[in-house]
Structures are given as C-alpha cells and as structure tokens.
Design a protein around this motif. Structure first.
Motif, PDB file in Angstrom:
ATOM      1  N   PHE A  66       8.128  -6.257  -4.271  1.00 26.67           N
ATOM      2  CA  PHE A  66       7.698  -4.813  -4.501  1.00 26.67           C
ATOM      3  C   PHE A  66       8.487  -3.658  -4.618  1.00 26.67           C
ATOM      4  CE2 PHE A  66       3.737  -6.855  -2.642  1.00 26.67           C
ATOM      5  CZ  PHE A  66       2.823  -6.409  -3.660  1.00 26.67           C
ATOM      6  N   ILE A  67       9.513  -3.605  -3.637  1.00 27.88           N
ATOM      7  CA  ILE A  67      10.761  -2.803  -3.920  1.00 27.88           C
ATOM      8  C   ILE A  67      11.318  -2.803  -5.297  1.00 27.88           C
ATOM      9  CG2 ILE A  67      13.113  -2.056  -3.169  1.00 27.88           C
ATOM     10  CD1 ILE A  67      12.471  -2.974  -0.211  1.00 27.88           C
ATOM     11  N   ARG A  68      11.791  -4.171  -5.814  1.00 28.54           N
ATOM     12  CA  ARG A  68      12.094  -4.161  -7.006  1.00 28.54           C
ATOM     13  C   ARG A  68      11.302  -3.597  -8.128  1.00 28.54           C
ATOM     14  NH1 ARG A  68      13.716  -9.932  -8.713  1.00 28.54           N
ATOM     15  NH2 ARG A  68      11.560 -10.386  -8.376  1.00 28.54           N
ATOM     16  N   GLU A 108       0.669  -1.201   0.015  1.00 30.15           N
ATOM     17  CA  GLU A 108      -0.198  -0.053   0.041  1.00 30.15           C
ATOM     18  C   GLU A 108       0.792   1.220  -0.109  1.00 30.15           C
ATOM     19  OE1 GLU A 108      -3.639  -0.114   0.369  1.00 30.15           O
ATOM     20  OE2 GLU A 108      -3.285  -2.100  -0.037  1.00 30.15           O
ATOM     21  N   LEU A 109       2.319   1.048   0.400  1.00 24.73           N
ATOM     22  CA  LEU A 109       2.721   2.352   0.809  1.00 24.73           C
ATOM     23  C   LEU A 109       3.985   2.404  -0.381  1.00 24.73           C
ATOM     24  CD1 LEU A 109       4.271   4.628   2.775  1.00 24.73           C
ATOM     25  CD2 LEU A 109       5.598   2.840   3.606  1.00 24.73           C
ATOM     26  N   LEU A 110       4.587   1.434  -0.931  1.00 22.81           N
ATOM     27  CA  LEU A 110       5.901   1.650  -1.605  1.00 22.81           C
ATOM     28  C   LEU A 110       5.764   2.232  -3.183  1.00 22.81           C
ATOM     29  CD1 LEU A 110       7.486  -1.782  -0.835  1.00 22.81           C
ATOM     30  CD2 LEU A 110       8.129   0.405   0.066  1.00 22.81           C
ATOM     31  N   PRO A 111       4.572   2.149  -3.863  1.00 23.52           N
ATOM     32  CA  PRO A 111       4.500   2.859  -4.758  1.00 23.52           C
ATOM     33  C   PRO A 111       4.510   4.235  -4.907  1.00 23.52           C
ATOM     34  CG  PRO A 111       2.579   0.938  -4.953  1.00 23.52           C
ATOM     35  CD  PRO A 111       3.513   1.130  -3.461  1.00 23.52           C
ATOM     36  N   PHE A 162       8.077   5.555  -3.410  1.00 22.10           N
ATOM     37  CA  PHE A 162       9.409   5.977  -4.385  1.00 22.10           C
ATOM     38  C   PHE A 162       9.136   7.024  -5.292  1.00 22.10           C
ATOM     39  CE2 PHE A 162      10.124   1.354  -3.336  1.00 22.10           C
ATOM     40  CZ  PHE A 162      11.483   1.432  -2.563  1.00 22.10           C
ATOM     41  N   GLU A 163       7.928   7.500  -5.209  1.00 22.77           N
ATOM     42  CA  GLU A 163       7.693   8.836  -5.937  1.00 22.77           C
ATOM     43  C   GLU A 163       8.551  10.246  -5.266  1.00 22.77           C
ATOM     44  OE1 GLU A 163       6.149   9.194  -8.807  1.00 22.77           O
ATOM     45  OE2 GLU A 163       5.792   7.058  -8.800  1.00 22.77           O
ATOM     46  N   LEU A 164       8.965   9.797  -4.116  1.00 25.16           N
ATOM     47  CA  LEU A 164       9.575  10.995  -3.209  1.00 25.16           C
ATOM     48  C   LEU A 164      10.883  11.212  -4.081  1.00 25.16           C
ATOM     49  CD1 LEU A 164       8.808   9.892   0.488  1.00 25.16           C
ATOM     50  CD2 LEU A 164       8.033  12.057  -0.725  1.00 25.16           C
ATOM     51  N   GLN A 165      11.074  12.521  -4.386  1.00 24.75           N
ATOM     52  CA  GLN A 165      12.418  12.677  -4.995  1.00 24.75           C
ATOM     53  C   GLN A 165      13.598  12.852  -4.097  1.00 24.75           C
ATOM     54  OE1 GLN A 165      12.112  13.672  -8.512  1.00 24.75           O
ATOM     55  NE2 GLN A 165       9.967  12.617  -7.874  1.00 24.75           N
ATOM     56  N   ALA A 166      13.810  11.819  -3.520  1.00 25.69           N
ATOM     57  CA  ALA A 166      15.056  11.676  -2.477  1.00 25.69           C
ATOM     58  C   ALA A 166      16.055  10.683  -3.205  1.00 25.69           C
ATOM     59  CB  ALA A 166      14.672  11.232  -1.232  1.00 25.69           C
TER      60      ALA A 166
END
Ligand SMILES: [Zn+2]
Length: 353
Positions: free
Chosen positions: A265-267, A236-239, A242-246
C-alpha cells in the motif's frame, strides 16, 4: 548512497525523575537539575548508540507528546477527549473552556536545552494541529467560535515549527497518532479527511524547502506496551496520509502482522517527493531486535520503496507518556543500537547488488 535513520522521539525517563514528578508535580522549579541531568544523560547515551540523528528523549515533555504545549493552561478542564488503549486504560486530554487559545510552551524550548549537550543533529517532534483540535468541545464555546479557535491553533503550531526550523533542528516531526485512530472513531473517513485538511492548511504555510525538513509520524499508539488503533487496517489510512504536504513520513511497520501488505500500500500511494522512514524496531515488544533482523526488515522494505526514498526509524517513541515505565532506558538504547547497526548492514548488502 545512504539510508537515513532517525528516532521518533521519547526515551523512558529516569526512575528518579518519574518519582520526583509524581511527588512534587512536573513544574516544581526544584526539579530543574533532575530534568537537566536526564537530558544530558539521554543525549550522551543516544550518541553512544551511533544514531546519526538524536533527540532529547522528550525528558521534559510532561506529561506526554500530545498535551505538553497546553498542559496547565487556565482555560481548560480535565474532562476532554479520551484515548482508549487496547490494554484497557485510557489517557485523557484537556478540554478548552474559553478563548483565546494559546500554547503555554513551545517545543523549541526543549531544543534549546538539548543543543547545549548535543554533538549530533537533533530532531524535534511537535504535536499535530489535528490532535489539539480535539480540545475544542463539540457543543462550542460561547463567544469563541470554532473558526477563531482553528485560526489561533494554526498560528501557534506554525510558530512552533518555524522556531524549531530556525534554531537548526535537523528535522521537525509532526506527531499524527490520531490519524489511524480517526478511522476507528469514524469509519466513514470524514474525521480523518478533516484532520488531513487541517494539517495541510498548516503545512501550506511553509516553503517547499522547509517541508523537506518536516515529517509526519503515524502509528497505532504506544503506551504501557499497548496500542489504541492497531486493529485499524493501514489500507484505510495510507491513501489519505500521503496527501499530506510533508517531505518525510515515519511509519510504524515492525509491529504489523502483515508487513508486506502494508508495504504494497505504501508503494501504491507514496509520492515521488516523499521519503518513507519505515519502522524496523517495535518499542512495545520487550524483546531486543538483533541487527540481522533489522537488516532483513530494511531489505524487505527496499523491494517496495526506491532506495533514494527509503529511511528507517522506530515504530514509535519508547515512552510517549512520561510516567510509562514498561520499557527501561537500557532496553530502549539497545533497540536503537540494533536499528542503527541493522540499517548499516542492509545498506552494505544493497551496495553489493
Ligand atoms: Zn507513535
């Protein structure tokens, strides 16, 4: 080839410091020597673990990682947002009662002190704008709009991060524990998306070069050996995360029930320019991991994350709230040593492949 390894931040405070804060209040100037001694001892013991990057253990971040910058502000009331933990207790943040919003202290002050003692690169954690945004009451503040508050909040946060970078922090980590919690509070995803947008507004103020030294930490919370959102599926969180610009992501993983699923999911959602520090130590588990266990966790992660993008970390700080005595300093440093040794063992094996 290398696998960078970094801590999250907090180390349990010495019992004498916890007692003194409880008796005299966190801001009694008479405690300065105790705080200083705690930082000096933490830095020395951190360096003795072999950790290539260290922190000050957040010895002076009273009362916690979430509200250190606003603790004691006159324009707040104590009845703000509640963080409910699975163990049954809650932690509470202050509510803003009037504008303007200003930080009372910036995390680079902690860096100044730690730099006096450190011989290794220092990482500095700061709280996310999204966490502090929860201070603004739902029914508004007369004469101080939410838009004005957000402007002030973003400016204060940017100032804090910029000062840490300019003073030479190895990396600046934005603590985003409320990301996973947001999906629990609002399963529609609206709250999480608003957090992502707000934090990206802050990140967009930095250059691509700066953002390589800026990271985001996600976890299900860690206080008194308990969590606040471990029941929320990482899917629920990971997609959104990874939109965060860090440039760096510090992701609690060791304490997950199904690590392989989270890694898949990370991959799927990580971006090519993002480094993923996976948690290989569980601070809320009293048992000290062995270096071989850590090695195996790193090797498992390397099947999903390209080695050039892989790093290791602890799942969380060892006492994000300053009065948490569920873990001893000895245990915390033993776990950190296992992280460092296990990461090196994994690298050795990957090098032979
Ligand atoms: Zn954490």
């Amino acid at each position: 080839m290398t696998i960078p390894t970094e801590p999250i931040g907090s180390i349990p405070r010495p019992p004498a410091l916890i007692d003194a804060v409880a008796r005299r209040g966190a801001e009694d100037p008479g405690l300065d020597a105790l705080y200083d001694g705690a930082v000096r001892d933490t830095v020395a013991r951190f360096e003795a673990t072999g950790s290539p990057v260290i922190t000050d253990g957040e010895q002076r971040k009273y009362h916690n990682f979430w509200t250190y910058s606003v603790h004691g502000l006159a324009n707040t009331a104590p009845d703000g947002f509640k963080i409910p933990f699975a163990a049954g207790h809650t932690r509470r943040m202050p509510r803003l009662t009037a504008g303007p919003f200003r930080y009372r202290r910036f995390a680079d002050d902690f860096l100044d002190v730690a730099m006096r003692y450190a011989h290794r690169p220092l990482k500095q954690a700061v709280i996310s704008p999204s966490a502090l945004s929860l201070m603004y009451p739902a029914d508004g503040i007369r004469g101080y709009s939410r838009e004005e508050f957000i402007d002030d909040l973003l400016r204060e946060h940017e100032t804090e991060v910029r000062r840490c970078l300019e003073k030479g922090a190895h990396s600046v980590q934005i603590d985003f524990t409320e990301g996973r919690l947001a999906m629990k509070i609002d399963p529609s995803g609206h709250l999480l998306n608003s957090f992502i947008d707000l934090n990206n507004l802050a990140l967009s103020r930095f250059s691509a070069n700066d953002r390589k030294r800026i990271g985001v930490h996600t976890c299900p919370g860690g206080d008194r050996d308990s969590t606040h959102s471990a029941d929320v599926d990482y899917a629920e969180l990971l997609p959104s995360l990874f939109e965060l610009q860090a440039g760096n992501f510090y992701i609690a993983l060791a304490g997950e029930k199904d690590r392989a699923r989270v890694l898949s999911f990370i991959r799927r959602y990580m971006k090519p320019d993002q480094r993923i520090f996976v948690g290989v130590i569980a601070p809320i588990d009293p048992r000290i991991e062995t270096p071989h266990e850590v090695r195996d966790r790193v090797l498992e992660a390397s099947e999903y994350i390209p080695i050039e993008q892989l790093g290791t970390t602890d799942d969380c700080g060892f006492s994000p709230f300053s009065d948490d005595t569920s873990t001893s300093r000895d245990t915390a440093f033993a776990k950190i040593r296992a992280r460092v040794l296990g990461t090196a063992l994994a690298l050795e094996m990957i090098g032979k492949r």
